[in-house]
Motif scaffolding. Structure first.
Motif, PDB file in Angstrom:
ATOM      1  N   GLY A 126     -41.616 -14.808 -48.594  1.00 28.42           N
ATOM      2  CA  GLY A 126     -40.301 -14.230 -48.825  1.00 28.42           C
ATOM      3  C   GLY A 126     -39.920 -14.233 -50.294  1.00 28.42           C
ATOM      4  O   GLY A 126     -39.396 -13.248 -50.813  1.00 28.42           O
ATOM      5  N   SER A 127     -40.207 -15.315 -50.988  1.00 29.07           N
ATOM      6  CA  SER A 127     -39.872 -15.403 -52.415  1.00 29.07           C
ATOM      7  C   SER A 127     -40.624 -14.372 -53.236  1.00 29.07           C
ATOM      8  O   SER A 127     -40.044 -13.671 -54.075  1.00 29.07           O
TER       9      SER A 127
ATOM     10  N   TRP B 225     -45.119 -26.169 -41.897  1.00 27.47           N
ATOM     11  CA  TRP B 225     -46.090 -25.281 -42.542  1.00 27.47           C
ATOM     12  C   TRP B 225     -45.659 -23.818 -42.410  1.00 27.47           C
ATOM     13  O   TRP B 225     -45.754 -23.040 -43.357  1.00 27.47           O
ATOM     14  N   GLN B 226     -45.213 -23.444 -41.218  1.00 31.61           N
ATOM     15  CA  GLN B 226     -44.748 -22.071 -41.000  1.00 31.61           C
ATOM     16  C   GLN B 226     -43.581 -21.754 -41.929  1.00 31.61           C
ATOM     17  O   GLN B 226     -43.531 -20.680 -42.537  1.00 31.61           O
ATOM     18  N   VAL B 227     -42.647 -22.688 -42.050  1.00 30.22           N
ATOM     19  CA  VAL B 227     -41.487 -22.488 -42.919  1.00 30.22           C
ATOM     20  C   VAL B 227     -41.938 -22.342 -44.372  1.00 30.22           C
ATOM     21  O   VAL B 227     -41.484 -21.444 -45.088  1.00 30.22           O
ATOM     22  N   LEU B 228     -42.862 -23.194 -44.802  1.00 26.78           N
ATOM     23  CA  LEU B 228     -43.369 -23.112 -46.179  1.00 26.78           C
ATOM     24  C   LEU B 228     -43.975 -21.744 -46.459  1.00 26.78           C
ATOM     25  O   LEU B 228     -43.637 -21.093 -47.455  1.00 26.78           O
TER      26      LEU B 228
ATOM     27  N   VAL C 293     -34.204  -6.224 -47.983  1.00 28.87           N
ATOM     28  CA  VAL C 293     -33.353  -6.471 -46.812  1.00 28.87           C
ATOM     29  C   VAL C 293     -34.101  -7.279 -45.748  1.00 28.87           C
ATOM     30  O   VAL C 293     -33.570  -8.241 -45.189  1.00 28.87           O
ATOM     31  N   VAL C 294     -35.353  -6.905 -45.493  1.00 29.06           N
ATOM     32  CA  VAL C 294     -36.101  -7.549 -44.410  1.00 29.06           C
ATOM     33  C   VAL C 294     -36.592  -8.943 -44.786  1.00 29.06           C
ATOM     34  O   VAL C 294     -36.649  -9.827 -43.928  1.00 29.06           O
ATOM     35  N   THR C 295     -36.937  -9.169 -46.052  1.00 31.15           N
ATOM     36  CA  THR C 295     -37.556 -10.453 -46.399  1.00 31.15           C
ATOM     37  C   THR C 295     -36.642 -11.440 -47.114  1.00 31.15           C
ATOM     38  O   THR C 295     -37.037 -12.590 -47.294  1.00 31.15           O
ATOM     39  N   ALA C 296     -35.460 -11.039 -47.524  1.00 33.31           N
ATOM     40  CA  ALA C 296     -34.570 -11.974 -48.228  1.00 33.31           C
ATOM     41  C   ALA C 296     -34.326 -13.231 -47.390  1.00 33.31           C
ATOM     42  O   ALA C 296     -34.298 -14.346 -47.924  1.00 33.31           O
ATOM     43  N   GLY C 297     -34.189 -13.070 -46.101  1.00 38.36           N
ATOM     44  CA  GLY C 297     -33.953 -14.217 -45.226  1.00 38.36           C
ATOM     45  C   GLY C 297     -35.137 -15.156 -45.102  1.00 38.36           C
ATOM     46  O   GLY C 297     -34.992 -16.290 -44.651  1.00 38.36           O
ATOM     47  N   PHE C 298     -36.315 -14.716 -45.522  1.00 42.31           N
ATOM     48  CA  PHE C 298     -37.497 -15.568 -45.462  1.00 42.31           C
ATOM     49  C   PHE C 298     -37.616 -16.474 -46.690  1.00 42.31           C
ATOM     50  O   PHE C 298     -38.427 -17.381 -46.721  1.00 42.31           O
ATOM     51  N   ALA C 299     -36.811 -16.220 -47.723  1.00 42.65           N
ATOM     52  CA  ALA C 299     -36.995 -16.866 -49.021  1.00 42.65           C
ATOM     53  C   ALA C 299     -36.552 -18.326 -49.091  1.00 42.65           C
ATOM     54  O   ALA C 299     -36.993 -19.045 -49.982  1.00 42.65           O
ATOM     55  N   THR C 300     -35.714 -18.779 -48.185  1.00 47.73           N
ATOM     56  CA  THR C 300     -35.285 -20.188 -48.213  1.00 47.73           C
ATOM     57  C   THR C 300     -35.474 -20.800 -46.824  1.00 47.73           C
ATOM     58  O   THR C 300     -35.424 -20.083 -45.810  1.00 47.73           O
ATOM     59  N   PRO C 301     -35.641 -22.099 -46.760  1.00 52.50           N
ATOM     60  CA  PRO C 301     -35.790 -22.744 -45.437  1.00 52.50           C
ATOM     61  C   PRO C 301     -34.561 -22.541 -44.552  1.00 52.50           C
ATOM     62  O   PRO C 301     -34.687 -22.353 -43.336  1.00 52.50           O
TER      63      PRO C 301
ATOM     64  N   LEU D 100     -32.462 -19.139 -39.531  1.00 48.66           N
ATOM     65  CA  LEU D 100     -31.597 -18.131 -38.906  1.00 48.66           C
ATOM     66  C   LEU D 100     -32.381 -16.868 -38.545  1.00 48.66           C
ATOM     67  O   LEU D 100     -32.230 -16.316 -37.449  1.00 48.66           O
ATOM     68  N   VAL D 101     -33.233 -16.401 -39.470  1.00 55.04           N
ATOM     69  CA  VAL D 101     -34.052 -15.209 -39.208  1.00 55.04           C
ATOM     70  C   VAL D 101     -34.996 -15.475 -38.046  1.00 55.04           C
ATOM     71  O   VAL D 101     -35.135 -14.635 -37.138  1.00 55.04           O
ATOM     72  N   HIS D 102     -35.640 -16.617 -38.051  1.00 56.44           N
ATOM     73  CA  HIS D 102     -36.578 -16.979 -36.987  1.00 56.44           C
ATOM     74  C   HIS D 102     -35.886 -16.969 -35.628  1.00 56.44           C
ATOM     75  O   HIS D 102     -36.387 -16.379 -34.663  1.00 56.44           O
ATOM     76  N   ASP D 103     -34.724 -17.621 -35.555  1.00 51.30           N
ATOM     77  CA  ASP D 103     -33.995 -17.685 -34.282  1.00 51.30           C
ATOM     78  C   ASP D 103     -33.550 -16.300 -33.832  1.00 51.30           C
ATOM     79  O   ASP D 103     -33.629 -15.968 -32.643  1.00 51.30           O
ATOM     80  N   THR D 104     -33.086 -15.470 -34.763  1.00 53.97           N
ATOM     81  CA  THR D 104     -32.644 -14.113 -34.431  1.00 53.97           C
ATOM     82  C   THR D 104     -33.812 -13.270 -33.935  1.00 53.97           C
ATOM     83  O   THR D 104     -33.705 -12.581 -32.910  1.00 53.97           O
ATOM     84  N   LEU D 105     -34.928 -13.297 -34.669  1.00 49.26           N
ATOM     85  CA  LEU D 105     -36.108 -12.521 -34.248  1.00 49.26           C
ATOM     86  C   LEU D 105     -36.630 -12.997 -32.896  1.00 49.26           C
ATOM     87  O   LEU D 105     -37.007 -12.180 -32.044  1.00 49.26           O
ATOM     88  N   SER D 106     -36.636 -14.300 -32.695  1.00 48.76           N
ATOM     89  CA  SER D 106     -37.114 -14.841 -31.432  1.00 48.76           C
ATOM     90  C   SER D 106     -36.220 -14.403 -30.273  1.00 48.76           C
ATOM     91  O   SER D 106     -36.710 -13.984 -29.220  1.00 48.76           O
TER      92      SER D 106
END
Length: 164
Positions: free
Chosen positions: A70-71, A61-64, A25-33, A38-44
């Motif tokens: 996440g993957s 680089w951060q996204v990569l 649940v927590v990391t699925a949003g990290f798996a794709t750019p 969306l996760v980054h903006d929400t957390l921020s």
């Protein structure tokens, strides 16, 4: 050399599976750019609203690295959901100890205090998954040998459980 037997209670496997669901649940949003943005903006936004600090601006680089992490975590989570084994709990507990160490390091170096929420969960699941293994190792180390002789610690050099 004696082997450390894994915890066999169904409760332990439920903890392994619960930690996997949390990870998914927590990391699925990290798996794709696209989902990471969306996760980054929400957390921020949450960090700012709660007074815990915003996340740094996105860069490639951060996204990569977010996508790589996440993957891998998503695949590891699915493995533990589909077929949890006691050994998965041991290795996940070790991974959580590493994650918690690096999260604490990041917090000490000024990242958003929003990370405390994730650090708490890492530590909790790490303890729940490692404690049964540690307790078994301690019990085994304290148990007298089957031959009835008391051995000095130097005689247990070849026994990794005897050193725990």
């Amino acid at each position: 050399m004696s082997r450390l037997r894994p915890p066999s209670r169904p409760t332990y496997l439920r903890v392994v599976r619960a930690s996997a669901w949390y990870d998914l649940v927590v990391t699925a949003g990290f798996a794709t750019p696209w989902t990471y943005v969306l996760v980054h903006d929400t957390l921020s936004s949450c960090g700012t609203a709660l007074g815990l600090g915003a996340l740094p601006e996105l860069d490639p680089w951060q996204v990569l690295f977010a996508n790589l992490m996440g993957s891998v975590v998503v695949v590891w989570a699915v493995l533990r959901i589909v077929g949890p084994l006691p050994q998965h709990g041991l290795f996940d507990g070790i991974a959580r100890a590493l994650f918690a160490t690096w999260q604490a390091y990041a917090l000490a170096h000024g990242v958003s205090r929003l990370l405390w929420l994730f650090l708490g969960v890492e530590v909790a699941f790490g303890v729940l998954q490692l404690a049964p293994w540690s307790l078994r190792a301690m019990r085994r180390a304290m148990r007298p040998p089957l031959d009835g002789h008391v051995h000095s610690p130097r005689q247990d050099v070849g026994n990794p459980v005897g050193r725990l």
